[in-house]
Design an enzyme around this catalytic site. Structure first.
Site, PDB file in Angstrom:
ATOM      1  N   GLY A 114     -89.674  -7.073 -70.681  1.00  0.00           N
ATOM      2  CA  GLY A 114     -89.031  -7.465 -71.934  1.00  0.00           C
ATOM      3  C   GLY A 114     -89.790  -8.608 -72.560  1.00  0.00           C
ATOM      4  O   GLY A 114     -90.596  -9.258 -71.887  1.00  0.00           O
ATOM      5  N   CYS A 129     -92.269  -6.791 -64.356  1.00  0.00           N
ATOM      6  CA  CYS A 129     -92.604  -7.795 -65.358  1.00  0.00           C
ATOM      7  C   CYS A 129     -91.424  -8.750 -65.588  1.00  0.00           C
ATOM      8  O   CYS A 129     -91.068  -9.485 -64.693  1.00  0.00           O
ATOM      9  CB  CYS A 129     -93.074  -7.096 -66.636  1.00  0.00           C
ATOM     10  SG  CYS A 129     -93.948  -8.183 -67.726  1.00  0.00           S
ATOM     11  N   HIS A 140     -97.279  -3.142 -64.957  1.00  0.00           N
ATOM     12  CA  HIS A 140     -96.477  -2.005 -65.437  1.00  0.00           C
ATOM     13  C   HIS A 140     -96.930  -0.693 -64.780  1.00  0.00           C
ATOM     14  O   HIS A 140     -97.935  -0.124 -65.181  1.00  0.00           O
ATOM     15  CB  HIS A 140     -96.612  -1.881 -66.960  1.00  0.00           C
ATOM     16  CG  HIS A 140     -95.924  -2.988 -67.678  1.00  0.00           C
ATOM     17  ND1 HIS A 140     -94.602  -2.922 -68.048  1.00  0.00           N
ATOM     18  CD2 HIS A 140     -96.363  -4.216 -68.060  1.00  0.00           C
ATOM     19  CE1 HIS A 140     -94.245  -4.050 -68.639  1.00  0.00           C
ATOM     20  NE2 HIS A 140     -95.296  -4.855 -68.659  1.00  0.00           N
ATOM     21  N   GLU A 194     -95.474   2.084 -65.077  1.00  0.00           N
ATOM     22  CA  GLU A 194     -95.018   3.231 -65.879  1.00  0.00           C
ATOM     23  C   GLU A 194     -96.046   3.700 -66.898  1.00  0.00           C
ATOM     24  O   GLU A 194     -95.939   4.793 -67.438  1.00  0.00           O
ATOM     25  CB  GLU A 194     -93.686   2.894 -66.573  1.00  0.00           C
ATOM     26  CG  GLU A 194     -93.729   1.824 -67.660  1.00  0.00           C
ATOM     27  CD  GLU A 194     -93.609   0.387 -67.142  1.00  0.00           C
ATOM     28  OE1 GLU A 194     -93.992   0.128 -65.981  1.00  0.00           O
ATOM     29  OE2 GLU A 194     -93.163  -0.482 -67.911  1.00  0.00           O
ATOM     30  N   SER A 222     -81.977  24.653 -88.104  1.00  0.00           N
ATOM     31  CA  SER A 222     -83.057  24.591 -89.080  1.00  0.00           C
ATOM     32  C   SER A 222     -84.172  25.568 -88.746  1.00  0.00           C
ATOM     33  O   SER A 222     -85.065  25.787 -89.543  1.00  0.00           O
ATOM     34  CB  SER A 222     -83.632  23.180 -89.082  1.00  0.00           C
ATOM     35  OG  SER A 222     -84.214  22.908 -87.814  1.00  0.00           O
ATOM     36  N   VAL A 224     -87.106  23.430 -82.947  1.00  0.00           N
ATOM     37  CA  VAL A 224     -86.814  23.608 -81.521  1.00  0.00           C
ATOM     38  C   VAL A 224     -85.508  22.922 -81.104  1.00  0.00           C
ATOM     39  O   VAL A 224     -84.712  23.491 -80.364  1.00  0.00           O
ATOM     40  CB  VAL A 224     -88.008  23.172 -80.630  1.00  0.00           C
ATOM     41  CG1 VAL A 224     -88.363  21.719 -80.828  1.00  0.00           C
ATOM     42  CG2 VAL A 224     -87.735  23.449 -79.161  1.00  0.00           C
ATOM     43  N   ASP A 225     -85.251  21.721 -81.599  1.00  0.00           N
ATOM     44  CA  ASP A 225     -84.072  20.983 -81.125  1.00  0.00           C
ATOM     45  C   ASP A 225     -82.779  21.717 -81.472  1.00  0.00           C
ATOM     46  O   ASP A 225     -81.936  21.958 -80.607  1.00  0.00           O
ATOM     47  CB  ASP A 225     -84.029  19.570 -81.720  1.00  0.00           C
ATOM     48  CG  ASP A 225     -85.283  18.774 -81.403  1.00  0.00           C
ATOM     49  OD1 ASP A 225     -86.025  19.184 -80.507  1.00  0.00           O
ATOM     50  OD2 ASP A 225     -85.512  17.741 -82.067  1.00  0.00           O
ATOM     51  N   ARG A 271     -85.452  13.278-101.886  1.00  0.00           N
ATOM     52  CA  ARG A 271     -84.804  13.236-100.575  1.00  0.00           C
ATOM     53  C   ARG A 271     -83.292  13.169-100.715  1.00  0.00           C
ATOM     54  O   ARG A 271     -82.552  13.853-100.020  1.00  0.00           O
ATOM     55  CB  ARG A 271     -85.263  12.000 -99.799  1.00  0.00           C
ATOM     56  CG  ARG A 271     -86.597  12.131 -99.163  1.00  0.00           C
ATOM     57  CD  ARG A 271     -86.800  11.000 -98.155  1.00  0.00           C
ATOM     58  NE  ARG A 271     -87.955  11.266 -97.322  1.00  0.00           N
ATOM     59  CZ  ARG A 271     -89.217  11.088 -97.696  1.00  0.00           C
ATOM     60  NH1 ARG A 271     -89.483  10.635 -98.906  1.00  0.00           N
ATOM     61  NH2 ARG A 271     -90.201  11.356 -96.868  1.00  0.00           N
ATOM     62  N   LYS A 300     -88.385  15.126 -75.830  1.00  0.00           N
ATOM     63  CA  LYS A 300     -88.844  16.306 -76.572  1.00  0.00           C
ATOM     64  C   LYS A 300     -89.509  17.354 -75.657  1.00  0.00           C
ATOM     65  O   LYS A 300     -89.235  18.546 -75.783  1.00  0.00           O
ATOM     66  CB  LYS A 300     -89.850  15.860 -77.642  1.00  0.00           C
ATOM     67  CG  LYS A 300     -90.262  16.956 -78.593  1.00  0.00           C
ATOM     68  CD  LYS A 300     -89.279  17.039 -79.718  1.00  0.00           C
ATOM     69  CE  LYS A 300     -89.663  18.062 -80.750  1.00  0.00           C
ATOM     70  NZ  LYS A 300     -88.704  18.064 -81.861  1.00  0.00           N
ATOM     71  N   ASP A 356    -118.350  33.876-114.126  1.00  0.00           N
ATOM     72  CA  ASP A 356    -118.918  33.196-115.284  1.00  0.00           C
ATOM     73  C   ASP A 356    -117.902  32.323-115.992  1.00  0.00           C
ATOM     74  O   ASP A 356    -118.157  31.804-117.074  1.00  0.00           O
ATOM     75  CB  ASP A 356    -119.435  34.251-116.284  1.00  0.00           C
ATOM     76  CG  ASP A 356    -120.593  35.008-115.673  1.00  0.00           C
ATOM     77  OD1 ASP A 356    -121.306  34.403-114.846  1.00  0.00           O
ATOM     78  OD2 ASP A 356    -120.762  36.202-116.001  1.00  0.00           O
TER      79      ASP A 356
END
Ligand code: XMP
Length: 516
Positions: free
Chosen positions: A50, A77, A163, A165, A219, A222-223, A292, A372, A453
């Site tokens: 952090g 950390c 770290h 990760e 939509s 994929v989600d 939008r 995802k 032309d």
């Protein structure tokens, strides 16, 4: 389950990623969550990094009940400094932030470092330990820092300055595995997408109950498709999917998605053709934010009207629509539970966000624990078409923000056809999955050209393709020239009204991915 307490490091979500990749379930909660509010019993706890200093006034600390759980704790950390702060070590401010690769010396055997041979780790910190707490052994150090890893094996408390990760720590995943599998004793492989499907279907059935009905917008992405399929598996036709054709989706997208959803996946789908209504409202509008807003508001209007019709039908059967499906993913959840609080960059794009206020429906979010790539893996297991699973993200306002200036049906036609050819050629060249997002934008200028032309005076297509992991920053994609050549010649030859193609070589920032 592993509990990750998030002190707001930019890498916190990566800890969750690495653990999930090991096939072990974990949840990330704000660092100051009350342990009595945590709904599961963690088998181990990880304290993230952090941006704070433990001695600073107002710096965050964990609920002391964490230490009463008597489960293994790994501090990374700031997490290490939190351990030192609580257990009586000393933390000092360094003159210089240590940032980047460092070589460590492992000076004492440790279960956490078992099997690790690579001494390179990634550091990113301002403070460091200047004395280990009593009862702690020093396990690793660097030339500049004598307390890079400390542990109390008896209490099973471990702290590391670097770290593990991030991928810049080559053996980081092995260290994390040593902690969660070795020290906490959780079997890796227990959490998988297959088991997720079964438990999630059960969970949805319990939440929804035997009679309630659910609606949700889809939509073709994929989600929403994966979320809809899960609902379909759980409650069948009591789930109603609504797809609104706003007239600014990609060429053939609406048809293809509805075939996939309705015919292949068996989802109870209503498609509302509202193209004329949307395009009518967009007439004369050139300002991107206005576009939008119009599209977002019109979407809500149409969705609500369609939901009201469905509601009437459902009521005739003596039932009620009680839930709204949303395809929220884990990164959005993390963003809202993170100690930092919702960040300033949260998208303004959530089209269905506005629905809830009016509709008095309860939310159902089957993907809220997934990243995802996990959603994609789930999509594959659910036998969703690969084209749909791997489709690039597409903005809610669609082609309307890719037709610069006024959106007329003719302009939409040009942008759509160009985009279709562009994507087709990218796929043919085998580059589609390498690129994070690609599309064709129609510029609101005319340029002179020559055909045979004759002089032509037609419009310009700008091709955009970017590589990114988080869509917050992005680099333009380095196409092989021959692919660009083919794309350009096909678009100019095949799309009526275009005589020029340009490739956008702007990174984000300072440009954005979309042109509007
Ligand atoms: P920018 O243009 O901000 O885009 O770099 C970042 C990502 O967000 C998508 N995007 C949108 N998605 N509604 C959406 O649903 C919007 O209004 C919108 N604007 C941008 C964009 O496609 C990219 O993936």
């Amino acid at each position: 389950t592993i509990l990750i307490l998030d002190f707001g490091s930019q890498f916190s979500h990566l800890i969750a990623r690495r653990i999930r990749e090991l096939g072990i379930y974990c949840e990330l909660l704000a660092c100051n969550v009350k342990i009595s509010d945590v709904k599961f019993k963690p088998k181990g706890i990880i304290l993230s990094g952090g941006p704070y200093s433990v001695y600073e006034e107002g710096s965050p600390h964990v609920d002391p009940a964490v230490w009463d759980l008597k489960v293994p704790v790994l501090g990374i950390c700031y997490g290490l400094q939190e351990i030192a702060h609580t257990m009586g070590g000393k933390v000092q401010r360094c003159d210089k932030r240590e940032y980047g690769k460092a070589e460590i010396d492992i000076v004492s055997p440790s279960r956490l470092f078992a099997g690790l041979s690579h001494p390179t780790v990634w550091m990113s910190h301002g403070d460091s330990l200047s004395a280990a707490p009593a009862g702690f052994t020093v396990v690793a150090k660097t030339s500049s820092s004598p307390f890079v890893a400390v542990e109390n094996e008896e209490k099973k408390i471990y702290g590391i300055q670097f770290h593990p990760e991030v991928t810049h720590t080559p053996e980081g995943t092995m260290l994390i595995k040593n902690f969660v599998a070795g020290i906490c004793g959780i079997k890796s492989g227990g959490w998988s997408m297959n088991s997720f499907i079964d438990t999630e279907i059960e969970r949805i059935r319990t939440i929804v109950g035997p009679t309630a009905e659910v609606i949700g917008a889809v939509s073709g992405g994929v989600d929403s498709t994966v979320a809809a399929k899960l609902l379909n598996l759980a409650i069948g036709d009591r789930f109603h999917a609504i797809m609104v054709d706003n007239g600014v989706m990609r060429l053939r997208e609406c048809e293809e998605a509805s075939v996939e959803l309705r015919e292949k996946l068996g989802i109870n789908l209503t498609v509302v053709d509202a193209a004329d209504l949307f395009l009518g409202k967009l007439k004369g509008v050139t300002d991107p934010e206005k576009k939008r807003k119009i599209i977002g508001n019109t979407f809500i209007e149409i969705f609500e009207a369609e939901a009201a019709k469905l509601e009437a039908d459902v009521e005739k059967k003596g039932r009620k629509i009680e839930f709204l499906l949303q395809g929220t993913l884990y990164p959005d959840v993390i963003e809202s539970v993170s100690f930092k609080g919702p960040s300033a960059t949260i998208k303004t794009h959530h089209n269905v966000g506005g629905l809830l206020a009016n509709m008095k429906l309860k939310l159902i979010e089957p993907l809220r624990e997934l990243f995802k790539d996990e959603v994609r893996a789930l999509g594959e297991l659910l036998k969703i078409d690969a084209n749909l699973i791997w489709r690039h993200p597409f903005p809610g306002p669609g082609i309307a923000i890719r037709v610069l200036g006024e959106v007329t049906p003719e302009q939409v036609r040009i942008a759509r056809e160009a985009d279709y050819i562009y994507i087709e050629e990218i796929k043919k060249a085998g580059l589609y999955r390498k690129i994070s997002q690609a599309y064709a934008a129609l510029l609101p200028v005319k340029a002179v050209g020559v055909m045979g032309d004759h002089r032509t005076y037609e419009q310009v297509i700008a091709l955009r393709a970017v590589e990114t992991t988080d869509f917050m920053t992005a680099d333009w994609f380095e196409f092989p020239y021959d692919v660009l050549k083919k794309i350009s010649s096909r678009i100019i030859n095949e799309v009526k009204g275009v005589n020029r193609c340009v490739y956008d070589i702007s990174s984000k920032p300072p440009a954005t991915i979309e042109w509007e």
